[in-house]
Design a protein around this motif. Structure first.
Motif, PDB file in Angstrom:
ATOM      1  N   ALA A  21       0.817  -1.216   0.000  1.00  0.00           N
ATOM      2  CA  ALA A  21       0.000   0.000   0.000  1.00  0.00           C
ATOM      3  C   ALA A  21       0.851   1.265   0.000  1.00  0.00           C
ATOM      4  O   ALA A  21       0.544   2.237  -0.690  1.00  0.00           O
ATOM      5  N   LYS A  22       1.935   1.248   0.765  1.00  0.00           N
ATOM      6  CA  LYS A  22       2.821   2.412   0.805  1.00  0.00           C
ATOM      7  C   LYS A  22       3.501   2.582  -0.560  1.00  0.00           C
ATOM      8  O   LYS A  22       4.221   1.731  -1.025  1.00  0.00           O
ATOM      9  N   GLY A  23       3.228   3.674  -1.198  1.00  0.00           N
ATOM     10  CA  GLY A  23       3.818   3.955  -2.504  1.00  0.00           C
ATOM     11  C   GLY A  23       3.175   3.208  -3.654  1.00  0.00           C
ATOM     12  O   GLY A  23       3.712   3.210  -4.771  1.00  0.00           O
ATOM     13  N   TYR A  24       2.006   2.588  -3.421  1.00  0.00           N
ATOM     14  CA  TYR A  24       1.392   1.768  -4.462  1.00  0.00           C
ATOM     15  C   TYR A  24       1.050   2.579  -5.707  1.00  0.00           C
ATOM     16  O   TYR A  24       1.314   2.142  -6.825  1.00  0.00           O
ATOM     17  N   ASP A  25       0.459   3.754  -5.519  1.00  0.00           N
ATOM     18  CA  ASP A  25       0.046   4.554  -6.680  1.00  0.00           C
ATOM     19  C   ASP A  25       1.240   4.942  -7.542  1.00  0.00           C
ATOM     20  O   ASP A  25       1.189   4.869  -8.772  1.00  0.00           O
ATOM     21  N   ARG A  26       2.331   5.324  -6.888  1.00  0.00           N
ATOM     22  CA  ARG A  26       3.533   5.703  -7.642  1.00  0.00           C
ATOM     23  C   ARG A  26       4.094   4.496  -8.384  1.00  0.00           C
ATOM     24  O   ARG A  26       4.446   4.587  -9.577  1.00  0.00           O
ATOM     25  N   THR A  27       4.170   3.356  -7.698  1.00  0.00           N
ATOM     26  CA  THR A  27       4.705   2.155  -8.334  1.00  0.00           C
ATOM     27  C   THR A  27       3.834   1.720  -9.494  1.00  0.00           C
ATOM     28  O   THR A  27       4.328   1.286 -10.541  1.00  0.00           O
ATOM     29  N   ASN A  28       2.533   1.851  -9.332  1.00  0.00           N
ATOM     30  CA  ASN A  28       1.606   1.461 -10.389  1.00  0.00           C
ATOM     31  C   ASN A  28       1.810   2.314 -11.636  1.00  0.00           C
ATOM     32  O   ASN A  28       1.779   1.811 -12.765  1.00  0.00           O
ATOM     33  N   SER A  29       2.025   3.604 -11.436  1.00  0.00           N
ATOM     34  CA  SER A  29       2.264   4.484 -12.585  1.00  0.00           C
ATOM     35  C   SER A  29       3.576   4.145 -13.282  1.00  0.00           C
ATOM     36  O   SER A  29       3.663   4.161 -14.517  1.00  0.00           O
ATOM     37  N   VAL A  30       4.595   3.818 -12.494  1.00  0.00           N
ATOM     38  CA  VAL A  30       5.879   3.406 -13.074  1.00  0.00           C
ATOM     39  C   VAL A  30       5.708   2.110 -13.851  1.00  0.00           C
ATOM     40  O   VAL A  30       6.187   1.967 -14.987  1.00  0.00           O
ATOM     41  N   MET A  31       5.019   1.159 -13.237  1.00  0.00           N
ATOM     42  CA  MET A  31       4.831  -0.163 -13.834  1.00  0.00           C
ATOM     43  C   MET A  31       4.096  -0.086 -15.162  1.00  0.00           C
ATOM     44  O   MET A  31       4.391  -0.833 -16.105  1.00  0.00           O
ATOM     45  N   THR A  32       3.136   0.828 -15.265  1.00  0.00           N
ATOM     46  CA  THR A  32       2.317   0.927 -16.475  1.00  0.00           C
ATOM     47  C   THR A  32       2.783   2.028 -17.422  1.00  0.00           C
ATOM     48  O   THR A  32       2.115   2.309 -18.416  1.00  0.00           O
ATOM     49  N   SER A 176       8.894  -0.110  -4.977  1.00  0.00           N
ATOM     50  CA  SER A 176       7.911  -0.882  -4.243  1.00  0.00           C
ATOM     51  C   SER A 176       8.356  -1.155  -2.813  1.00  0.00           C
ATOM     52  O   SER A 176       9.538  -1.384  -2.543  1.00  0.00           O
ATOM     53  N   SER A 177       7.369  -1.179  -1.898  1.00  0.00           N
ATOM     54  CA  SER A 177       7.641  -1.546  -0.516  1.00  0.00           C
ATOM     55  C   SER A 177       7.648  -3.061  -0.332  1.00  0.00           C
ATOM     56  O   SER A 177       8.002  -3.551   0.740  1.00  0.00           O
ATOM     57  N   ASN A 178       7.270  -3.813  -1.362  1.00  0.00           N
ATOM     58  CA  ASN A 178       7.253  -5.275  -1.285  1.00  0.00           C
ATOM     59  C   ASN A 178       7.480  -5.850  -2.684  1.00  0.00           C
ATOM     60  O   ASN A 178       6.544  -6.237  -3.367  1.00  0.00           O
ATOM     61  N   PRO A 179       8.748  -5.923  -3.139  1.00  0.00           N
ATOM     62  CA  PRO A 179       9.030  -6.382  -4.500  1.00  0.00           C
ATOM     63  C   PRO A 179       8.482  -7.762  -4.818  1.00  0.00           C
ATOM     64  O   PRO A 179       8.098  -8.030  -5.958  1.00  0.00           O
ATOM     65  N   ALA A 180       8.412  -8.652  -3.820  1.00  0.00           N
ATOM     66  CA  ALA A 180       7.913 -10.008  -4.076  1.00  0.00           C
ATOM     67  C   ALA A 180       6.474  -9.985  -4.574  1.00  0.00           C
ATOM     68  O   ALA A 180       6.067 -10.836  -5.377  1.00  0.00           O
ATOM     69  N   ALA A 181       5.706  -9.013  -4.105  1.00  0.00           N
ATOM     70  CA  ALA A 181       4.309  -8.923  -4.530  1.00  0.00           C
ATOM     71  C   ALA A 181       4.214  -8.672  -6.023  1.00  0.00           C
ATOM     72  O   ALA A 181       3.287  -9.169  -6.687  1.00  0.00           O
ATOM     73  N   TYR A 182       5.156  -7.929  -6.571  1.00  0.00           N
ATOM     74  CA  TYR A 182       5.094  -7.618  -7.999  1.00  0.00           C
ATOM     75  C   TYR A 182       5.541  -8.798  -8.847  1.00  0.00           C
ATOM     76  O   TYR A 182       5.183  -8.886 -10.021  1.00  0.00           O
ATOM     77  N   ARG A 183       6.296  -9.725  -8.260  1.00  0.00           N
ATOM     78  CA  ARG A 183       6.557 -10.977  -8.967  1.00  0.00           C
ATOM     79  C   ARG A 183       5.258 -11.771  -9.100  1.00  0.00           C
ATOM     80  O   ARG A 183       4.968 -12.347 -10.150  1.00  0.00           O
ATOM     81  N   TYR A 184       4.481 -11.793  -8.013  1.00  0.00           N
ATOM     82  CA  TYR A 184       3.178 -12.462  -8.073  1.00  0.00           C
ATOM     83  C   TYR A 184       2.274 -11.787  -9.108  1.00  0.00           C
ATOM     84  O   TYR A 184       1.616 -12.453  -9.909  1.00  0.00           O
ATOM     85  N   LEU A 185       2.231 -10.448  -9.086  1.00  0.00           N
ATOM     86  CA  LEU A 185       1.347  -9.736 -10.005  1.00  0.00           C
ATOM     87  C   LEU A 185       1.729 -10.003 -11.454  1.00  0.00           C
ATOM     88  O   LEU A 185       0.860 -10.155 -12.316  1.00  0.00           O
ATOM     89  N   ALA A 186       3.021 -10.051 -11.746  1.00  0.00           N
ATOM     90  CA  ALA A 186       3.466 -10.356 -13.106  1.00  0.00           C
ATOM     91  C   ALA A 186       3.027 -11.755 -13.513  1.00  0.00           C
ATOM     92  O   ALA A 186       2.589 -11.983 -14.653  1.00  0.00           O
ATOM     93  N   GLU A 187       3.128 -12.710 -12.585  1.00  0.00           N
ATOM     94  CA  GLU A 187       2.708 -14.071 -12.886  1.00  0.00           C
ATOM     95  C   GLU A 187       1.197 -14.145 -13.089  1.00  0.00           C
ATOM     96  O   GLU A 187       0.710 -14.871 -13.970  1.00  0.00           O
ATOM     97  N   SER A 188       0.455 -13.396 -12.297  1.00  0.00           N
ATOM     98  CA  SER A 188      -1.006 -13.406 -12.452  1.00  0.00           C
ATOM     99  C   SER A 188      -1.405 -12.794 -13.788  1.00  0.00           C
ATOM    100  O   SER A 188      -2.401 -13.206 -14.390  1.00  0.00           O
ATOM    101  N   MET A 189      -0.647 -11.827 -14.263  1.00  0.00           N
ATOM    102  CA  MET A 189      -0.912 -11.227 -15.571  1.00  0.00           C
ATOM    103  C   MET A 189      -0.645 -12.236 -16.686  1.00  0.00           C
ATOM    104  O   MET A 189      -1.387 -12.313 -17.667  1.00  0.00           O
TER     105      MET A 189
END
Length: 228
Positions: A21-32, A176-189
């Motif tokens: 949640a911390k920094g999620y909006d910023r990370t989401n904009s970077v990611m997309t 990201s405050s939790n890089p492992a979560a974005y590995r999961y998100l990439a896999e879910s995509m």
């Protein structure tokens, strides 16, 4: 939880999003690459809500999407299972409710429309979640889903799977405050449905007049349907 193929336990999902949640909006904009803003704008246009209507924004996270939809003049409420995400959007002036997508705390037919952006794939029973959304929407009301998809053109699909999704965790790691979560998100995509398959699941849940619009070369799609 590190693999998208594992059962998507709601508490694991909520805990994962609490940690990002911390920094999620910023990370989401970077990611997309900033496309998230355009996707929210198009979703608002397709939702086509107006003054006097009630809209449920499910899996709303920090409510950045809810604020966008409220620009139409409709009354919009943000609902999410992650308290951390809702707290992250505490500064946004829209109603917020902690809610389980499978047991929504609303009466039958309470809303004119329901929308979910990039959250449907994190629900462990897609059809059951869509049926619960239908329960809280009036007859003739609308569903709009904005979600990742699979590009239909084979060369673009290959680039998407073998380039974009592979580098995604690396791009988001510094932000990201939790890089492992974005590995999961990439896999879910990578594992999520294409446009036609998701349309069939929406119809299976009881929605009618299902149609879709591919965005960003098909990597994202909007689905719209009507509650009979």
């Amino acid at each position: 939880m590190s693999r998208a193929g594992l059962d998507k336990d709601p508490h694991d999902i909520a805990s994962m999003f609490d940690r990002v949640a911390k920094g999620y909006d910023r990370t989401n904009s970077v990611m997309t690459l900033g496309f998230d803003r355009r996707w929210r704008e198009v979703t608002r246009q397709v939702l086509d809500a107006g003054p006097g209507e009630k809209v449920l924004d499910l899996a709303a996270g920090t409510a950045v999407s809810t604020v966008e939809y409220a620009r139409s003049g409709a009354w919009c409420v943000a609902a999410d299972f992650s308290l951390g995400m809702l707290r992250g959007g505490a500064h946004r002036d829209v109603p917020k409710v902690a809610a389980d997508a499978f047991h929504l705390p609303f009466h039958d037919g309470a809303f004119d429309a329901v929308t979910v952006s990039f959250g449907l794939r994190n629900m462990n029973d897609t059809v059951a979640a869509l049926r619960e959304m239908a329960r809280v929407v009036r007859s003739g009301g609308r569903l709009v889903v904005c979600e990742v998809s699979q590009p239909r053109l084979r060369p673009i699909r290959w680039l998407y799977h073998n380039t974009v999704l592979r580098v995604l965790p690396l791009i988001t790691r510094p932000f990201s405050s939790n890089p492992a979560a974005y590995r999961y998100l990439a896999e879910s995509m990578r594992d999520w449905h294409d446009q036609r398959t998701l349309a069939k699941l929406i119809a299976e849940a009881g929605w009618r007049d299902v149609e879709w619009l591919a965005l960003t070369f098909g990597a994202v799609a909007l689905h719209r349907a009507t509650n009979p």
